[in-house]
Structure formats: C-alpha cells, structure tokens
Scaffold this motif. Structure first.
Motif, short mmCIF file in Angstrom:
data_model
loop_
_atom_site.label_atom_id
_atom_site.label_comp_id
_atom_site.label_asym_id
_atom_site.label_seq_id
_atom_site.Cartn_x
_atom_site.Cartn_y
_atom_site.Cartn_z
N GLY A 34 0.80 -1.22 0.00
CA GLY A 34 0.00 0.00 0.00
C GLY A 34 0.83 1.26 0.00
N LEU A 35 1.98 1.22 -0.67
CA LEU A 35 2.90 2.35 -0.73
C LEU A 35 2.97 2.88 -2.16
CD1 LEU A 35 5.76 0.65 1.34
CD2 LEU A 35 4.11 2.35 2.17
N THR A 36 3.59 4.05 -2.32
CA THR A 36 3.78 4.56 -3.67
C THR A 36 4.98 3.89 -4.32
OG1 THR A 36 5.25 6.38 -3.04
CG2 THR A 36 2.85 6.83 -3.01
N ARG A 37 4.92 3.73 -5.61
CA ARG A 37 6.03 3.13 -6.34
C ARG A 37 7.28 3.99 -6.20
NH1 ARG A 37 8.45 3.64 -10.88
NH2 ARG A 37 7.03 5.16 -11.76
N GLN A 38 7.12 5.30 -6.23
CA GLN A 38 8.26 6.21 -6.12
C GLN A 38 8.92 6.08 -4.74
OE1 GLN A 38 5.21 7.02 -7.12
NE2 GLN A 38 5.42 7.72 -9.23
N GLY A 39 8.11 5.99 -3.69
CA GLY A 39 8.66 5.83 -2.34
C GLY A 39 9.42 4.53 -2.19
N VAL A 40 8.85 3.45 -2.73
CA VAL A 40 9.52 2.16 -2.66
C VAL A 40 10.81 2.20 -3.48
CG1 VAL A 40 9.36 -0.30 -3.24
CG2 VAL A 40 7.42 0.85 -2.16
N GLN A 41 10.79 2.86 -4.63
CA GLN A 41 11.99 2.94 -5.46
C GLN A 41 13.12 3.64 -4.71
OE1 GLN A 41 12.46 1.66 -8.86
NE2 GLN A 41 14.45 1.87 -7.89
N ARG A 42 12.79 4.72 -3.99
CA ARG A 42 13.81 5.43 -3.21
C ARG A 42 14.41 4.51 -2.15
NH1 ARG A 42 10.33 9.86 -4.04
NH2 ARG A 42 9.15 9.40 -2.16
N VAL A 43 13.55 3.75 -1.45
CA VAL A 43 14.04 2.84 -0.42
C VAL A 43 14.89 1.74 -1.05
CG1 VAL A 43 13.35 1.14 1.32
CG2 VAL A 43 12.20 3.36 1.23
N VAL A 44 14.42 1.17 -2.14
CA VAL A 44 15.17 0.10 -2.82
C VAL A 44 16.54 0.61 -3.26
CG1 VAL A 44 15.25 -1.33 -4.92
CG2 VAL A 44 13.21 -1.32 -3.48
N ASP A 45 16.60 1.82 -3.78
CA ASP A 45 17.89 2.39 -4.20
C ASP A 45 18.84 2.49 -3.00
OD1 ASP A 45 16.95 2.63 -6.81
OD2 ASP A 45 16.53 4.79 -6.64
N LEU A 46 18.33 2.93 -1.85
CA LEU A 46 19.16 3.03 -0.65
C LEU A 46 19.59 1.64 -0.16
CD1 LEU A 46 17.13 5.78 1.24
CD2 LEU A 46 19.46 6.01 0.35
N LEU A 47 18.66 0.69 -0.17
CA LEU A 47 18.99 -0.67 0.26
C LEU A 47 20.02 -1.31 -0.66
CD1 LEU A 47 15.43 -1.96 1.24
CD2 LEU A 47 17.29 -1.33 2.80
N ALA A 48 19.89 -1.07 -1.95
CA ALA A 48 20.84 -1.62 -2.92
C ALA A 48 22.23 -1.01 -2.71
CB ALA A 48 20.36 -1.39 -4.35
N ALA A 49 22.29 0.30 -2.46
CA ALA A 49 23.57 0.98 -2.24
C ALA A 49 24.28 0.44 -1.00
CB ALA A 49 23.35 2.48 -2.12
N ARG A 50 23.51 -0.05 -0.04
CA ARG A 50 24.09 -0.58 1.20
C ARG A 50 24.23 -2.10 1.20
NH1 ARG A 50 21.84 4.13 1.85
NH2 ARG A 50 22.55 5.58 3.45
N GLY A 51 23.90 -2.72 0.08
CA GLY A 51 24.09 -4.16 -0.06
C GLY A 51 23.02 -5.04 0.56
N TYR A 52 21.88 -4.45 0.94
CA TYR A 52 20.80 -5.24 1.53
C TYR A 52 19.96 -5.97 0.48
CZ TYR A 52 21.61 -2.77 5.96
OH TYR A 52 22.17 -2.26 7.11
N VAL A 53 19.87 -5.38 -0.72
CA VAL A 53 19.12 -6.00 -1.81
C VAL A 53 19.96 -5.96 -3.08
CG1 VAL A 53 16.86 -5.35 -0.84
CG2 VAL A 53 17.93 -3.88 -2.58
N ALA A 54 19.61 -6.84 -3.99
CA ALA A 54 20.23 -6.86 -5.32
C ALA A 54 19.12 -6.75 -6.35
CB ALA A 54 21.01 -8.16 -5.53
N LEU A 55 19.41 -6.07 -7.44
CA LEU A 55 18.46 -5.95 -8.54
C LEU A 55 18.83 -6.97 -9.60
CD1 LEU A 55 18.30 -2.06 -8.68
CD2 LEU A 55 16.74 -3.64 -7.54
N GLU A 56 17.84 -7.80 -9.96
CA GLU A 56 18.08 -8.90 -10.89
C GLU A 56 17.26 -8.71 -12.15
OE1 GLU A 56 16.78 -12.24 -8.55
OE2 GLU A 56 18.55 -12.18 -7.26
N PRO A 57 17.70 -9.29 -13.26
CA PRO A 57 16.90 -9.21 -14.49
C PRO A 57 15.53 -9.86 -14.28
CG PRO A 57 19.08 -10.13 -14.93
CD PRO A 57 18.94 -10.03 -13.45
N ASN A 58 14.54 -9.30 -14.93
CA ASN A 58 13.17 -9.82 -14.87
C ASN A 58 12.84 -10.42 -16.23
OD1 ASN A 58 10.41 -10.24 -14.76
ND2 ASN A 58 9.95 -8.24 -13.87
#
Length: 167
Positions: free
Chosen positions: A65-89
């Motif tokens: 129930g969040l905005t896509r833009q808000g989640v994208q900002r969090v994902v970018d921060l998590l990726a920069a800190r190594g908590y998540v990885a972005l994979e091909p879809n």
C-alpha cells in the motif's frame, strides 16, 4: 444515502489505525535502529523476506500500500548498502526484480529479533484468537478499500494505470 447508526465505529477504527500506524513507525524505528535500518527499510525488506520469490518495485508498492516512487527510493538506498540486489526480470525488460542479499536477510532477521519481545507482549495481552480476528477484519477492510479504489479509478483520471507505468 442514510448513515448507519454504527458509522462512528468505522470512523473511530480508522482514526485508531492512523494513530497506531504512527506509533508503529516510531516503535519500529527504535527497534531496528541498532540493526542499521529504518522502519521504511524494514517494511520493504519484510515484503521481500516473506514473498516466495523476488518482486518488482511496483509489486512491493502494491502489496504494502505504498507509492512506487517511495519504494523505489528505499530500494535504491537498500541496494547501495548491499541489503538487496536488482536482478533481471524475464517478464519485463525495465522492471528489475528486487531480492534480499545474504546481508539483507541477516539485517531482516536482526530486525525481527529486535521486535520479538514486543510481539510476545502483544500476544500475551491480546491473545492469539483476538489477533487472528483482528487480522481477518483488517484483511477484509483492505480488500473492500482496494475494491473501492479499483471501481473509482479509470485510465483517464489515474496516470498510474497506464500501460507504460505497469511493472
């Protein structure tokens, strides 16, 4: 439309949910700060940790129930800190999948561990039966709200429904 005499119950529940959400965010920040997280990060990581497979940013946003833009900002921060990885879809060239890394899983486990004592106190005070009822009621409310949102949204007045933005 005539108002049901029980209408204040719904309004009071909504106000209580808003207040509870605010306090939940504050408590979450206090609990996960030692793990180097924020409640927003924990929320996104939890969505990934409980999903059976990696998700797109749009899927996380819809599920939580969040905005896509808000989640994208969090994902970018998590990726920069190594908590998540972005994979091909394989289903969408531009909408990459977000997956927890081992570092992210460890941080999520630390966050969940930090919350365990409060979770236990909630179980002890409220009881599992009442918690299960609350979960069912809130799920029904969420579903009804989603139905209302879907009925009121049309492509002409909601830019988030365009094909270009769908992930």
């Amino acid at each position: 439309m005539k108002r049901d005499p029980d209408f204040p119950l719904v309004r009071n529940l909504v106000i209580t949910l808003f207040a509870t959400n605010g306090h939940l965010i504050d408590m979450g920040n206090r609990l996960v700060r030692p793990a180097g997280l924020t409640t927003a990060w924990w929320q996104v990581m939890g969505a990934l940790g409980y999903a059976p497979a990696p998700l797109t940013v749009a899927q996380i946003a819809r599920n939580m129930g969040l905005t896509r833009q808000g989640v994208q900002r969090v994902v970018d921060l998590l990726a920069a800190r190594g908590y998540v990885a972005l994979e091909p879809n394989p289903h969408h060239q531009r909408a990459r999948l977000v997956a927890l890394t081992a570092h992210g899983r460890a941080a999520l486990e630390a966050a969940e561990g930090a919350a365990a004592a409060v979770d236990q106190r909630i179980i002890e005070r409220i009881g599992t039966e009442r918690l299960a009822t609350a979960l069912a009621v809130l799920g029904e409310m969420r579903d009804l709200i989603l139905e209302e949102l879907a009925q009121s949204a049309t492509p002409s007045n909601d830019p988030t429904l365009s094909i270009e933005n769908e992930e």
